[in-house]
Structure formats: structure tokens, C-alpha cells
Scaffold this active site. Structure first.
Site, PDB file in Angstrom:
ATOM      1  N   GLU A 113       4.270  -6.841   1.308  1.00 48.48           N
ATOM      2  CA  GLU A 113       3.989  -7.161  -0.097  1.00 48.48           C
ATOM      3  C   GLU A 113       3.645  -5.865  -0.821  1.00 48.48           C
ATOM      4  O   GLU A 113       2.507  -5.427  -0.806  1.00 48.48           O
ATOM      5  CB  GLU A 113       2.861  -8.199  -0.189  1.00 48.48           C
ATOM      6  CG  GLU A 113       1.810  -8.059   0.900  1.00 48.48           C
ATOM      7  CD  GLU A 113       0.718  -9.096   0.898  1.00 48.48           C
ATOM      8  OE1 GLU A 113       0.994 -10.263   0.611  1.00 48.48           O
ATOM      9  OE2 GLU A 113      -0.439  -8.725   1.200  1.00 48.48           O
ATOM     10  N   GLY A 159       3.612  -3.285  -4.177  1.00 47.90           N
ATOM     11  CA  GLY A 159       3.570  -3.256  -5.637  1.00 47.90           C
ATOM     12  C   GLY A 159       3.983  -1.898  -6.146  1.00 47.90           C
ATOM     13  O   GLY A 159       5.103  -1.662  -6.591  1.00 47.90           O
ATOM     14  N   CYS A 164     -13.538   5.653 -28.002  1.00 51.91           N
ATOM     15  CA  CYS A 164     -14.881   6.212 -28.165  1.00 51.91           C
ATOM     16  C   CYS A 164     -15.626   6.302 -26.841  1.00 51.91           C
ATOM     17  O   CYS A 164     -16.629   5.600 -26.633  1.00 51.91           O
ATOM     18  CB  CYS A 164     -15.671   5.358 -29.133  1.00 51.91           C
ATOM     19  SG  CYS A 164     -14.790   5.094 -30.652  1.00 51.91           S
ATOM     20  N   GLY A 192       0.768  -1.245   0.000  1.00 50.86           N
ATOM     21  CA  GLY A 192       0.000   0.000   0.000  1.00 50.86           C
ATOM     22  C   GLY A 192       0.792   1.284   0.000  1.00 50.86           C
ATOM     23  O   GLY A 192       0.191   2.366  -0.081  1.00 50.86           O
TER      24      GLY A 192
HETATM   25  N1  LLP Z   1      -1.270  -7.141  -1.062  1.00 47.86           N
HETATM   26  C1  LLP Z   1      -2.546  -7.349  -1.403  1.00 47.86           C
HETATM   27  C2  LLP Z   1      -3.299  -8.405  -0.741  1.00 47.86           C
HETATM   28  C3  LLP Z   1      -3.132  -6.546  -2.391  1.00 47.86           C
HETATM   29  O1  LLP Z   1      -4.405  -6.743  -2.726  1.00 47.86           O
HETATM   30  C4  LLP Z   1      -2.375  -5.518  -2.995  1.00 47.86           C
HETATM   31  C5  LLP Z   1      -2.968  -4.645  -4.013  1.00 47.86           C
HETATM   32  C6  LLP Z   1      -1.037  -5.360  -2.617  1.00 47.86           C
HETATM   33  C7  LLP Z   1      -0.514  -6.185  -1.624  1.00 47.86           C
HETATM   34  C8  LLP Z   1      -0.125  -4.318  -3.211  1.00 47.86           C
HETATM   35  O2  LLP Z   1      -0.584  -3.035  -3.008  1.00 47.86           O
HETATM   36  P1  LLP Z   1       0.359  -1.785  -3.411  1.00 47.86           P
HETATM   37  O3  LLP Z   1       1.613  -1.894  -2.605  1.00 47.86           O
HETATM   38  O4  LLP Z   1       0.640  -1.891  -4.870  1.00 47.86           O
HETATM   39  O5  LLP Z   1      -0.473  -0.609  -3.088  1.00 47.86           O
HETATM   40  N2  LLP Z   1      -5.399  -1.049  -9.547  1.00 47.86           N
HETATM   41  C9  LLP Z   1      -5.228  -0.139  -8.446  1.00 47.86           C
HETATM   42  C10 LLP Z   1      -4.475  -0.773  -7.303  1.00 47.86           C
HETATM   43  C11 LLP Z   1      -5.141  -2.015  -6.766  1.00 47.86           C
HETATM   44  C12 LLP Z   1      -4.358  -2.666  -5.652  1.00 47.86           C
HETATM   45  C13 LLP Z   1      -4.873  -4.025  -5.400  1.00 47.86           C
HETATM   46  N3  LLP Z   1      -4.195  -4.728  -4.350  1.00 47.86           N
HETATM   47  C14 LLP Z   1      -4.561   1.139  -8.948  1.00 47.86           C
HETATM   48  O6  LLP Z   1      -4.319   1.274 -10.150  1.00 47.86           O
HETATM   49  O7  LLP Z   1      -4.304   2.071  -8.165  1.00 47.86           O
END
Ligand code: LLP
Length: 399
Positions: A260, A262, A329, A225
């Protein structure tokens, strides 16, 4: 960032994605510096599934958090070892669990009591023991887009804290699951530490509950997050703000922390290069139609997200409020309003922060082909994925 290769970039057919591997390496270093003595790092593969990117992540000694057999397949293809893969899922089918078990995936989570039972039965049938985390829902609402707030009690994720006793009743009879940890993930694109502190307070009681019951909890997975600055006035999440609290948790319960992440690792490494196709005037405001749109980056359309846009080559002249839209579109195919110098057809623009949740959420909508991807490491620019071909649009169709 791309100053030395601007000429090369001009020659490439637009639109395309380009990544700078140095950004990923820097972000990984920040995470390692803050957490590696008490935490293991996993990359949320949903943010970016390109194998060349995953290889960089692997090179940083970061494992993979995956959410489907598809992501398991890609993570394994990129060389990430099954022992470094953590399979999270809101709900799985038997065949999905079997695929993961057959591939010897090390860690699983579960998010409901029925899913826990299914997981245990599948493991029992395969005569293997598996390690699992229970994902709890801490019932807090972090300040982020409501689509990205996964820790609130309204959200579909995790097991409610009030169901702990029921969970224990099931967990004590697990045959093939070793319950190794507690998991939560409260949301994405968080810029301040407060929601993490709040969630942690709620979740500590769960860890204590299991310890009192005699279960040996080895890990606490505190999710991902960490946010990045999409807008100028935003500040990147500062991992150092969590470091001491997370270290204390690790020491207090004798557990290793899992993280975790991303977006934090890859978002700022990626860009889309796009070309102006047309210029219109809408009520006195210039409107630039570019050759990339919601098909290549759906984030503005879905989350009203801001992605900074600039001319790739510096242009002189006053900057004025202008709109940038894609060719799809739909009215929602609009990146937003930007201060831009006057542009003309053929000018190239660079769209920032397209390394996370961009290529992975792209689509063939309007019959648009998925763009090529390029990787730059400060020395060499290379293509890491070709542009999709027209035939790709009808693969798997029975003609
Ligand atoms: N762990 C779990 C269980 C998750 O569901 C997620 C992201 C992460 C870790 C990683 O989260 P991060 O560190 O990337 O914030 N499509 C959306 C983001 C959806 C995130 C879904 N889960 C966007 O474009 O902002």
C-alpha cells in the site's frame, strides 16, 4: 517537464497545484514490473485524494487503501471498485464500520483486540462475512522522521507481538470475520530496504503462529513507505531491493503480498506554482515572500521537510543563499533556504514534490482559499479542481 506549456502556466492565477500524469504512470510501471506476479497494489489515498489523480491510479490497475468513510466515499466516486478497497484504521466507530460494510468494502484491518471484537459484531449485525487483516507492531524504528515511524514499539499503531496468544483467543471465536492476513506498516519516507528486512523477520513468526494454529492466512500486507528524493543527495527507494525477499515470502507461505504505497506513486508528480509577493533583506540574506505557504503545503512546518524550489523561468545571475517564506502569520511558515538568483516581485517559482501529502494536508488557515489544481499529460493541460470560493470558508455555518 512543463517546458512546452510554460506560457500557459504564466497565465494561471497563483498559487496552484499542477500534476504530471506521466510521472504517476511511470512509478506504477516500476511497481508492477517488480511485484505484480506475486503482489496486489493499493494506493494510500491519504497521499492524494483528488479524483482525477485517483482515476489515473485506477487506470494502472491499483486499488485503494483508505482510512475513513471520507476516503471510501472519494475512492468509490473515482470509480475504484469496493473489491479493490482496503480499509485500514487505528480505531473506528460503529457508524464508520457500518458505512464501509454497507458499501461492500472488501478488506479491513484491525489494530487492537477491542477493535477486532467491534468489527466482528458489526459484521454479524449486518449478516455479512468480512475479510480482515491484523496489524502487528513489529517494534522496530526505521530511520525516518519520528512522526513517520509507525513500526516502533512506542508508536500507537498495531498489536504488540507479545499479545499474539490473546489475539488468537479472540480470533478463534470470530463469527463474521474471516482473518485472511497479517499486516504491518513500519513508516513512511524510507530510503533503504534494511528496516523492511528487519520488520519482516519479526512478522514471519506471526504468520507461522497463525498457520500452526490452523488459520488459513491468504495474504501478507507489507504496508507502504517507499521514499522519494526530496533533497538532491537522496536516492529514490529502489523497489527492486525488496522484490526477491517479498517473492520468497509469498512462495514460502503460499500467500499473496499486498503493498500500500502513497508517496512513491504521486509525490514527484505534483508541484506548486507560486509568485513572489515581496522581497526583504534579513541580515544580508534575501528573503522572498511568496503567495503559497504552510496552508498549501504544511510539510516544512510539520516535519521540517525540504521541498526544492526554483524559478519557473530560468534566470541569469549568480545564485546566492536566499530564504523563501509564505504569507501566513507564523514564523514556521517558511519553506527554507535555497540557492537562488536574484528575484523580483512577480517572479514565478516552482515548488517540487508536492503530489503527496500536500493538497490533502492543506488548510484554510488565515482564511486562505484552497488553490486550484491542474493536470498535464504531456499534451493537454486541464483544470481538475477550481480554486475554492470565499463562500467555501463558511459552508455549514449556521448564520
Ligand atoms: N499504509 C498505512 C497503514 C499508512 O499509514 C500509510 C501512511 C501508508 C500505507 C502509505 O505510506 P507511504 O507509502 O505514502 O509512505 N503526512 C506524512 C506522511 C504520513 C504517512 C501516513 N501513513 C508526510 O507528509 O510525509
Amino acid at each position: 517537464m512543463f517546458k512546452r506549456i510554460l506560457k500557459d502556466l504564466k497565465e494561471i492565477k497563483t498559487p496552484y497545484y499542477i500534476y504530471d500524469s506521466r510521472v504517476i504512470e511511470k512509478r506504477a510501471e516500476i511497481l508492477r514490473d517488480n511485484f505484480s506476479d506475486f503482489a496486489d497494489l493499493f494506493f494510500a489515498v491519504k497521499a492524494n485524494t483528488s479524483i482525477s489523480i485517483l482515476k489515473i491510479i485506477k487506470g494502472q490497475d491499483i486499488g485503494a487503501e483508505v482510512v475513513s468513510p471520507g476516503e471510501i466515499f472519494i475512492a468509490l466516486k473515482s470509480g475504484i471498485a469496493p473489491e479493490k478497497i482496503l480499509y485500514d484504521s487505528l480505531a473506528r466507530k460503529e457508524e464508520e464500520i457500518e458505512y464501509a460494510i454497507d458499501n461492500r468494502i472488501e478488506f479491513f484491518n484491525f489494530e487492537s483486540l477491542d477493535q477486532a471484537v467491534l468489527l466482528d459484531n458489526c459484521a454479524k449485525n449486518s449478516k455479512l462475512k468480512i475479510k480482515a487483516f491484523v496489524r502487528m507492531n513489529p517494534g522496530i524504528f526505521p530511520k525516518t522522521h519520528s512522526h513517520l515511524s509507525t513500526g516502533s514499539s512506542w508508536s500507537k499503531f498495531g498489536i504488540a507481538l507479545r499479545d499474539l496468544d490473546k489475539l488468537y483467543d479472540i480470533a478463534k471465536d470470530f463469527k463474521s470475520i474471516e482473518l485472511v492476513g497479517v499486516h504491518y506498516h513500519i513508516g513512511s519516507q524510507l530510503l533503504t530496504p534494511e528496516p523492511y528486512f528487519e520488520a519482516l523477520k519479526k512478522i514471519e513468526s506471526t504468520v507461522e503462529f497463525f498457520i500452526e494454529k490452523g488459520l488459513k492466512i491468504k495474504y501478507v500486507n507489507l504496508g507502504g513507505g517507499f521514499g522519494i528524493p526530496y533533497k538532491k543527495e537522496e536516492k529514490r527507494f529502489e523497489p527492486g531491493n525488496l522484490k526477491e525477499t517479498y517473492r520468497e515470502i509469498s512462495g514460502k507461505y503460499g500467500v499473496r503480498v499486498f503493498l500500500e504505497l502513497g508517496r512513491f506513486l504521486v509525490a514527484e508528480s505534483g508541484f506548486i506554482i507560486t509568485k513572489v509577493l515581496d522581497v526583504k533583506d534579513r541580515e544580508g540574506i534575501p528573503l522572498y515572500v511568496v503567495d503559497s505557504g504552510m496552508n498549501d503545503n504544511p510539510r516544512p512546518a510539520i516535519y521540517d521537510a525540504y521541498h526544492h524550489i526554483e524559478p519557473l523561468f530560468e534566470k541569469s545571475g549568480d545564485k546566492i543563499k536566499s530564504r523563501v517564506v509564505g504569507p501566513i502569520c507564523e514564523n514556521s511558515d517558511e519553506f527554507g533556504a535555497y540557492e537562488l538568483p536574484s528575484l523580483k516581485i512577480g517572479d514565478l517559482l516552482i515548488i517540487y514534490n508536492c503530489g503527496a501529502y500536500t493538497r490533502t494536508m492543506a488548510s484554510n488557515y488565515n482564511g486562505r482559499l484552497l488553490p486550484a489544481e491542474y493536470l498535464y499529460d504531456g499534451h493537454e493541460l486541464r483544470q481538475i479542481r477550481e480554486r475554492q470560493k470565499l463562500e467555501g470558508l463558511i459552508t455549514n455555518e449556521k448564520l
